[in-house]
Design an enzyme around this catalytic site. Structure first.
Site, PDB file in Angstrom:
ATOM      1  N   ARG A   1      12.931  -2.786   4.733  1.00  0.00           N
ATOM      2  CA  ARG A   1      12.838  -1.997   3.312  1.00  0.00           C
ATOM      3  C   ARG A   1      13.866  -1.966   2.295  1.00  0.00           C
ATOM      4  NH1 ARG A   1       8.800   1.691   4.506  1.00  0.00           N
ATOM      5  NH2 ARG A   1       8.944   2.828   6.510  1.00  0.00           N
TER       6      ARG A   1
ATOM      7  N   PRO B   1       0.761  -1.508   0.061  1.00  0.00           N
ATOM      8  CA  PRO B   1       0.330  -0.080  -0.429  1.00  0.00           C
ATOM      9  C   PRO B   1       1.517   1.100  -0.753  1.00  0.00           C
ATOM     10  CG  PRO B   1      -0.695  -1.740   1.718  1.00  0.00           C
ATOM     11  CD  PRO B   1       0.646  -2.066   0.919  1.00  0.00           C
ATOM     12  N   GLU B   2       0.478   2.483  -0.893  1.00  0.00           N
ATOM     13  CA  GLU B   2       1.103   3.311  -0.596  1.00  0.00           C
ATOM     14  C   GLU B   2       0.200   4.662  -1.178  1.00  0.00           C
ATOM     15  OE1 GLU B   2       5.293   4.263  -3.134  1.00  0.00           O
ATOM     16  OE2 GLU B   2       6.074   1.947  -2.317  1.00  0.00           O
TER      17      GLU B   2
ATOM     18  N   ASN C   1       8.289   2.700  -0.425  1.00  0.00           N
ATOM     19  CA  ASN C   1       9.301   1.678  -0.958  1.00  0.00           C
ATOM     20  C   ASN C   1       8.700   2.004  -2.163  1.00  0.00           C
ATOM     21  OD1 ASN C   1      11.144   1.313   0.881  1.00  0.00           O
ATOM     22  ND2 ASN C   1      11.220  -1.028   0.487  1.00  0.00           N
TER      23      ASN C   1
ATOM     24  N   LYS D   1      -1.176   7.956   3.765  1.00  0.00           N
ATOM     25  CA  LYS D   1      -0.999   6.334   3.719  1.00  0.00           C
ATOM     26  C   LYS D   1      -2.662   6.767   4.407  1.00  0.00           C
ATOM     27  CE  LYS D   1       3.523   5.619   2.597  1.00  0.00           C
ATOM     28  NZ  LYS D   1       4.767   4.473   2.452  1.00  0.00           N
TER      29      LYS D   1
END
Length: 266
Positions: free
Chosen positions: A252, A2-3, A165, A51
């Site tokens: 990450r 999810p972004e 990311n 977000k």
């Protein structure tokens, strides 16, 4: 993952299904909200903020949720089998006569007064997909700590809201620098392009089912570098590399091309 684009799409689906309808089933499965009953109230709108998801409900209430890495909101018709995960992962149920929204694995779920939404999202920088977008302010925020790595500055939602990311890696590729380059070492031209490319990528994907930064809508070629190690760079053919970025408290994975991108690497 999810972004900002994913949250925008999720809010649009939830808004279309719930807004203007009366809640007939309410079940918030977190300790602080276990006794809350929203039945009889009308859903006013579902709005994204970076977000974050803000579900505004009649009576001056806002249900604030955040998906983080693997949370999701799923919609079901009456009688339809719920397929978002096992029952113990359900954190929220908001049902109307026509649709039921089920929140799975939500790490953040809280009920606020709508007038107090800033307590949840007031710290965020300009929203790349929101009405408050301000590229000059975003750039100033990014450059405010000169020795900070660009990738970390892009991920900091206090600087600009919506990048995760995936976009981080591809934005750095489009800028031609590695995610580890200190923002103070960016040229003036490259720095100025950072918020503009960020905006371009998220806007281009807010309505797409398959996220794409390359313009090539083919499996394995939709993204410049994210998830492509050790396959060849689509531009120069050099194998894409992967490493972790950050303090290690979160996963990450970061991707870059050692030929097309200049700057320090792990």
């Amino acid at each position: 993952m999810p972004e900002g684009d994913t949250i925008y799409q999720a809010c649009r689906r939830l808004h279309a299904a719930l807004a203007g309808h009366t809640i007939t089933r309410s079940d918030l499965r977190v300790p602080k909200l276990a006794t809350v009953d929203l039945t009889g109230r009308t859903v006013l709108d579902v709005t994204p903020r970076g977000k974050h998801l803000l579900t505004r409900i009649e009576g001056g209430l806002t249900l604030h949720s955040h998906l983080r890495m693997d949370g999701s909101w799923q919609l079901y018709a009456p009688g339809e089998r719920w397929r978002g995960g096992p029952g113990h992962q359900i954190r929220a149920i908001l049902g109307t006569a026509e649709r039921t929204a089920v929140g799975y694995r939500l790490p953040v779920l809280e009920l606020l007064r709508t007038t107090d939404e800033d307590k949840a999202v007031g710290h965020l920088g300009p929203d790349l997909l929101g009405p408050d977008w301000d590229p000059e302010r975003a750039l100033s925020n990014i450059l405010s700590v000169p020795d900070r790595a660009l990738g970390e500055a892009l991920l900091d939602q206090r600087n600009l809201a919506g990048i995760g990311n995936v976009f981080k890696s591809d934005i750095c590729f489009a800028l031609g620098v590695t995610p580890w380059l200190p923002v103070g070492e960016l040229t003036e031209e490259t720095a100025a392009r950072a918020p503009l490319i960020s905006k371009k990528f998220l806007e281009a994907n807010r309505n797409r089912p398959n996220r794409m930064t390359t313009g090539r809508d083919r499996p394995g070629q939709r993204l410049f570098v994210y998830g492509r190690a050790p396959r060849p760079c689509l531009r120069c053919g050099t194998p894409i590399r992967r490493a972790q970025q950050g303090d290690g408290s979160r996963d990450r994975p970061t991707y870059w091309c050692p030929t097309c991108q200049q700057g320090p690497t792990p």
